[in-house]
Write an enzyme that holds these catalytic residues in place. Structure first.
Site, PDB file in Angstrom:
ATOM      1  N   ARG A  81      43.580  28.273  31.943  1.00 40.72           N
ATOM      2  CA  ARG A  81      44.393  29.213  31.152  1.00 40.72           C
ATOM      3  C   ARG A  81      45.016  28.507  29.952  1.00 40.72           C
ATOM      4  NH1 ARG A  81      48.528  32.703  34.531  1.00 40.72           N
ATOM      5  NH2 ARG A  81      49.743  30.794  34.418  1.00 40.72           N
ATOM      6  N   LYS A 184      49.450  32.300  27.459  1.00 42.21           N
ATOM      7  CA  LYS A 184      50.805  31.897  27.854  1.00 42.21           C
ATOM      8  C   LYS A 184      51.419  31.050  26.740  1.00 42.21           C
ATOM      9  CE  LYS A 184      53.102  30.432  32.119  1.00 42.21           C
ATOM     10  NZ  LYS A 184      53.976  31.592  32.283  1.00 42.21           N
ATOM     11  N   GLU A 220      53.212  44.884  32.701  1.00 41.25           N
ATOM     12  CA  GLU A 220      53.644  43.906  33.704  1.00 41.25           C
ATOM     13  C   GLU A 220      55.143  43.870  33.799  1.00 41.25           C
ATOM     14  OE1 GLU A 220      52.329  39.873  33.010  1.00 41.25           O
ATOM     15  OE2 GLU A 220      52.403  40.173  30.843  1.00 41.25           O
TER      16      GLU A 220
HETATM   17  N1  PLP Z   1      52.964  37.371  33.583  1.00 42.72           N
HETATM   18  C1  PLP Z   1      53.722  36.602  32.802  1.00 42.72           C
HETATM   19  C2  PLP Z   1      54.166  37.132  31.492  1.00 42.72           C
HETATM   20  C3  PLP Z   1      54.087  35.310  33.227  1.00 42.72           C
HETATM   21  O1  PLP Z   1      54.858  34.533  32.481  1.00 42.72           O
HETATM   22  C4  PLP Z   1      53.623  34.852  34.474  1.00 42.72           C
HETATM   23  C5  PLP Z   1      53.936  33.502  34.922  1.00 42.72           C
HETATM   24  O2  PLP Z   1      53.188  32.598  34.770  1.00 42.72           O
HETATM   25  C6  PLP Z   1      52.832  35.701  35.252  1.00 42.72           C
HETATM   26  C7  PLP Z   1      52.529  36.954  34.782  1.00 42.72           C
HETATM   27  C8  PLP Z   1      52.303  35.256  36.572  1.00 42.72           C
HETATM   28  O3  PLP Z   1      51.247  34.368  36.416  1.00 42.72           O
HETATM   29  P1  PLP Z   1      50.932  33.266  37.503  1.00 42.72           P
HETATM   30  O4  PLP Z   1      50.714  33.965  38.768  1.00 42.72           O
HETATM   31  O5  PLP Z   1      49.697  32.607  37.000  1.00 42.72           O
HETATM   32  O6  PLP Z   1      52.100  32.364  37.538  1.00 42.72           O
HETATM   33  C1  COI Z   2      55.781  31.239  36.071  1.00 37.37           C
HETATM   34  O1  COI Z   2      55.779  32.058  36.975  1.00 37.37           O
HETATM   35  O2  COI Z   2      55.255  30.134  36.160  1.00 37.37           O
HETATM   36  C2  COI Z   2      56.412  31.520  34.806  1.00 37.37           C
HETATM   37  O3  COI Z   2      55.997  30.969  33.845  1.00 37.37           O
HETATM   38  C3  COI Z   2      57.518  32.438  34.801  1.00 37.37           C
HETATM   39  C4  COI Z   2      58.636  32.052  33.927  1.00 37.37           C
HETATM   40  C5  COI Z   2      59.692  31.244  34.491  1.00 37.37           C
HETATM   41  C6  COI Z   2      58.375  31.909  32.500  1.00 37.37           C
END
Ligand code: PLP
Ligand code: COI
Length: 343
Positions: A81, A184, A220
């Site tokens: 990612r 991200k 989301e």
């Molecule tokens: N959506 C957003 C905007 C986020 O910042 C995150 C955190 O990383 C997620 C979803 C969840 O992603 P992940 O499960 O890869 O941490």
């Molecule tokens: C995560 O779940 O890793 C995130 O990045 C969420 C947040 C603290 C920005």
């Protein structure tokens, strides 16, 4: 050396640890990762990350098991990612090997900060990539810094695993349909601060974003994806402006294992009243049930399930995910990178 951290009382925040790992991209190549003990980064005031937001980050976690070993969850997916985030923001990303090596080294060097098994806490890993070249023109940097730091963390929401209340956001978008929402990058989070602070001031744990174009579909939930359960299906939004969550990807696989039908599709907000269960998922949020959804424009609150307790599928998904992460259940798909495995 022991720490004096009260593990069970940790929230989700920054705790100083011993070391961070850094690598610099200069003259067309990445340097070998170096171990640093300073929390500060010397940087030119004209660095592209400071002015033009040329920045991307990741979030993943390491967990200590009953066996004392430490497991990093699905690290390669985070590396991939970050490569996609870097492509969108025109940066050179560390390759998978460098990304993973730096994360492992950051965890190893800070082993005393990996919370003990049974406390519910974990070690959050924050790889960060920034453009560092001194520039004023709006063009990509030629030099980059990749830094990985860690911080022991507890629950993201004060509710822990109890249902949270969220508020619908129709007046600000965090990202555009063809914009940066699917990667991200820091700018998405800057754009979300106003909604997040307003939600908090109104007494809600999080914001539920609707799609930026029509405000018709669920996007989301703050910094976490949204899922719902209905009629034996795990339902989660497909949208060009949400971050493809690695936790959600995992839950889709676990849901299929449990015999749930997995529907990744546009999810109309009008479906909200029909959901038997709803929740958010992410590295920080783990799996958090949603109990109430307030729509301020309609003046209506949707109560999901009984509004007070997590539904049975949400509990099952949460338990299954945690069991793999902490090493309590087998890991047939090889999601964990196990450290301190040597005899
Ligand atoms: N959506 C957003 C905007 C986020 O910042 C995150 C955190 O990383 C997620 C979803 C969840 O992603 P992940 O499960 O890869 O941490
Ligand atoms: C995560 O779940 O890793 C995130 O990045 C969420 C947040 C603290 C920005």
């Amino acid at each position: 050396m022991e720490t004096n951290i009260k593990w069970a009382e940790l929230g989700f925040g920054y705790v100083k640890t011993d070391y961070n790992i850094r690598s610099e991209f200069r003259d067309g190549r990445w340097s070998e990762p170096e171990v640093h003990d300073s929390e500060y980064i010397p940087m030119h005031m004209a660095a592209t990350c400071l002015h033009y937001g040329q920045e991307a980050f990741e979030g993943l976690k390491a967990f200590r098991g009953k066996d004392g070993r430490v497991r990093i969850f699905r690290m390669v997916e985070n590396a991939r990612r970050m490569i996609r985030s870097a492509e969108y923001t025109q940066m050179v990303a560390p390759d998978e090997e460098l990304f993973c090596r730096a994360c492992v080294e950051a965890v190893r060097r800070n082993e005393r900060f990996v919370p003990p098994y049974g406390t519910g806490a974990s070690l959050y890993i924050r790889p960060t990539l920034v453009g560092t070249s001194a520039q004023v023109g709006v063009k990509p940097a030629t030099e980059f810094l990749f830094v990985v730091f860690v911080s022991p963390v507890g629950p993201y929401f004060k509710e822990g695993f109890r249902p949270i209340s969220v508020i619908i956001e129709r007046h600000h978008d965090r990202a555009a349909p063809l914009g940066t929402g699917k990667v991200k990058v820091g700018g998405n989070y800057a754009a979300s601060l106003i909604s997040g602070e307003q939600a908090k001031a109104a007494g809600y744990s999080n914001v539920l974003y609707l799609d930026a174009k029509e405000k018709r579909y669920i996007d989301e939930c703050g910094a976490a994806n949204f899922f719902a359960i209905r009629d034996g299906a795990y339902i989660t939004p497909k949208s060009s402006s949400i971050l493809p969550s690695i936790t959600n990807m995992t839950l889709r696989e676990l849901a299929a294992d449990f015999g749930l039908r997995v529907e990744e599709r546009e999810v109309e907000f009008s479906e909200m009243s029909s959901f038997e269960e709803a929740g958010t998922c992410g590295t920080a949020a783990v799996v958090s049930p949603i109990g109430k959804v307030f729509d301020p424009d309609e003046g209506r609150t949707y109560v999901v399930g009984d509004g007070e307790s997590a539904g049975p599928w949400t509990v099952r998904l949460y338990d299954a995910l945690r069991a793999i992460q902490f090493g309590d259940a087998p890991d047939p798909r090889g999601w964990n990178t196990v450290l301190f495995n040597e005899e």
